[in-house]
Design an enzyme around this catalytic site. Structure first.
Site, PDB file in Angstrom:
ATOM      1  N   HIS A 133       0.853  -1.175   0.000  1.00 34.76           N
ATOM      2  CA  HIS A 133       0.000   0.000   0.000  1.00 34.76           C
ATOM      3  C   HIS A 133       0.886   1.220   0.000  1.00 34.76           C
ATOM      4  CE1 HIS A 133       0.482  -0.078   4.429  1.00 34.76           C
ATOM      5  NE2 HIS A 133       0.270  -1.360   4.271  1.00 34.76           N
TER       6      HIS A 133
ATOM      7  N   GLY B 111       4.116   1.311  10.106  1.00 31.72           N
ATOM      8  CA  GLY B 111       2.773   1.897  10.220  1.00 31.72           C
ATOM      9  C   GLY B 111       2.333   2.216  11.641  1.00 31.72           C
TER      10      GLY B 111
END
Ligand SMILES: [Fe+2]
Length: 614
Positions: free
Chosen positions: A13, A306
């Site tokens: 992503h 993340g």
């Protein structure tokens, strides 16, 4: 001869490219900003083209190209996981296959094609968590620091710690898939009805509305946390190894209901789940930090991955120790891996020294494209938009400060675009943080969303401790820390507050800067200093002179689910389609109430409909 190194991250992503020339970060950008597809994970062709154009290089002039992880090892994980769960994993395996066969396993071919077959040199495949670690340490202001990386999963690792010293990073220990703090967070993101890989920050924003009533249950059943911060998940509660969902029927049984349907009404349950998950996450972060501190004896910590975007957790780490100082890579997710991989090649593979600087090397994260006044005027002329041009920065800041003090909402487009998920004052929408109505105005008329999250404040760094419980001159230039609003600035909440539910609570002013104060009195603070952002600093100073308040709202320049604007044309479109009162592009100002053309409701709805809900 200079040594330009191109870093690429893609196909998971947030695809991105970064260019490092002789150790200097020259350019970095996410592909989504160019393609206008949020979290675009395709090959970052346009981000690469931008990086090369920014440095005026052609592909054959690159010394190295590097990719942020090792796709073949990732593929091994996929195969092994599939075999471990055979035959129940077949469906997810089959879904994943086409992308692997088309792109991921043939990356060198894909990369050379993206470089127009003009790059003949070596392609270096870095390790996923080493890329994260490099992105955390090399751009940081520290000469040595402990490193912690937390994410969903790389090749196999999901959490690592190590040491960064001068021009090296070395990872010491890891936790491996399927045990993953990032995937636990994503599992609850899925379960509470938000989109995995983009809704995690919403869960974090929801947490203050809830009570951590499920915290003990999570520790008892889902995550076995050890004293040293290491942990194991009970995989019978999850489905991401073998299925197409994150959580298993057993998980739903444990919490007494199926996953919440996306966009359906939020209840106290989701709020309590979010609060519980957040409490667990912070506990893991604190324990890991304590362990790594004991093992390394170092005083500084850097983080990426993340989970390092969990600014509530970061704020607690900084306030509760044991590290003296923390630096977090602003593009902490996989986009930042492109930058980390490029720096890894320069420092670690090529053994180039890393000079001590005392300040960070991220350049405010203003690493994207910028546009000339000529380009701005061309866009405005082609759209028939009226404007005027300020003669100086002083005049510009005076005028904009006056607008903001008069409760106008301003689209602020300046210089180079930000790298990373946050708008930091280059592509921002600004408003008055003192206003009791600004939060709902900006949510409903500009972002077109009903948000349970307040906006983030920008504050003059030299005044940060007057408004927030932070040290004098404490730096938070990348909006990666949450800090409490000072006690004496808080307001009593009154009786009806006790009866308010959920988002209604946000409508009760909680401090003298209500638009940026969360219901637990926290704020996601960005400090603005003169070095990194002289123009925004000047604007805040002017606003402070006029109003006595050195704080403004800073939210990203976009509508719901749209990537942050990149070009003057993107900004102009967003200005037209929303109730933004004034658009500022460099020194050019346009006022909505002076425009002859306005858009109607249908045009607005069509504009919004092109962005997939995140
Ligand atoms: Fe990652």
């Amino acid at each position: 001869m200079p040594t330009p190194i191109l870093g690429i991250s893609a196909f998971y992503h947030d695809s991105a490219a970064a260019l490092v020339v002789d150790g200097d970060v020259v350019a970095a950008a996410q592909e989504e900003r160019f393609t206008r597809v949020k979290h675009d994970d395709s090959f970052p062709q346009r981000a690469i083209d931008f990086c090369l154009a920014q440095a005026r290089l052609t592909p054959d002039e690159l010394s190295y190209v590097t990719f942020y992880d090792k796709p073949v090892r990732k593929f091994e994980r996929l195969l092994e996981t599939y075999l471990a769960f055979v035959p129940s994993g077949y469906k997810s395996f089959r879904e994943a296959m086409p992308l692997w066969l088309k792109h991921k396993l043939y990356l060198p071919r894909e990369i050379r094609r993206g470089l127009k077959e003009r790059y003949k040199g070596r392609i270096v495949f870095a390790d996923h968590h080493e890329s994260h670690a490099a992105s955390a340490f090399f751009p940081s202001p520290f000469d040595e620091a402990a490193i912690v990386t937390f994410d969903g999963v790389g090749e196999w690792s999901t959490t690592c710690w190590g040491i960064g010293r001068d021009n090296t990073v070395e990872l010491k220990e890891e936790i491996r898939f399927p045990h993953s703090l990032g995937l636990l967070y994503s599992a609850f993101t899925y379960y509470t009805g938000f989109k995995v890989n983009s809704g995690e920050y919403k869960v974090m924003g929801l947490a203050p509305y809830g009570k951590p009533v499920y915290k003990d249950l999570i520790f008892e059943k889902l995550l076995d946390l050890k004293e040293d911060g290491s942990y194991r998940l009970d995989m019978s509660y999850f489905n991401y190894c073998q299925g197409l969902t994150m959580t298993s029927p057993r998980f739903h049984e444990l919490f007494g209901a199926p996953p919440r349907r996306p966009e359906s009404l939020l209840t106290q349950r989701e709020m309590d789940l979010a609060a519980s998950l957040q409490a667990v996450t912070e506990e893991v972060m604190l324990r890991t930090a304590a362990y790594v501190h004991r093992k390394t004896g170092l005083r500084k910590l850097v983080m990426a991955g993340g989970v390092a975007l969990n600014c509530v957790g970061n704020g607690r780490l900084l306030r509760e120790g044991p590290f003296e100082d923390i630096w977090v890579q602003p593009a902490a997710g996989d986009a930042g891996g492109a930058l980390g991989a490029a720096l890894l090649v320069w420092h670690q593979l090529l053994e180039n020294p890393r000079e001590s600087t005392g300040s960070d090397r991220q350049k405010g994260s203003f690493l994207g494209p910028e546009f000339s006044q000529e380009e701005v005027l061309q866009v405005l002329a082609s759209e028939g938009t009226s404007y005027h041009i300020c003669a100086s920065d002083e005049e510009l800041c005076n005028e904009v400060a006056e607008l903001l003090a008069n409760q106008k909402v301003v689209g602020w487009f300046q210089g180079r675009m930000e790298f990373g998920p946050r708008a930091l004052g280059a592509r921002s929408i600004l408003g008055d943080a003192r206003s009791e109505t600004m939060q709902s105005t900006m949510n409903l008329k500009i972002k077109f969303r009903e948000s349970f999250r307040p906006f983030a404040p920008i504050v003059l760094r030299e005044r940060v401790d007057e408004y927030f419980e932070m040290r004098p001159y404490e730096d938070s230039p990348y909006m990666l820390l949450v800090a409490p609003v000072r006690q004496e600035l808080r307001l009593p909440l009154g009786e009806d507050y006790d009866h308010a539910f959920g988002i209604e609570k946000l409508n009760h002013p909680r401090s003298i800067i209500p638009a940026v104060t969360h219901i637990d009195y926290s704020a996601r603070v960005q400090t603005v200093d003169e070095d990194r952002h002289p123009l925004l600093h000047m604007l805040l100073e002017r606003f402070y002179q006029k109003t006595g308040c050195p704080v403004l709202i800073n939210t990203s320049f976009n509508v719901r689910s749209e990537p942050i604007v990149c070009t003057p044309a993107d900004a102009h479109r967003c200005y037209l389609m929303t109730d933004i009162d004034a658009l500022v592009l460099g020194r050019v100002i346009s006022f909505k109430n002076e425009q002859r053309h306005t858009v109607n409701q249908q045009q607005r709805e069509e504009h919004l409909a092109q962005f997939q809900l995140d």
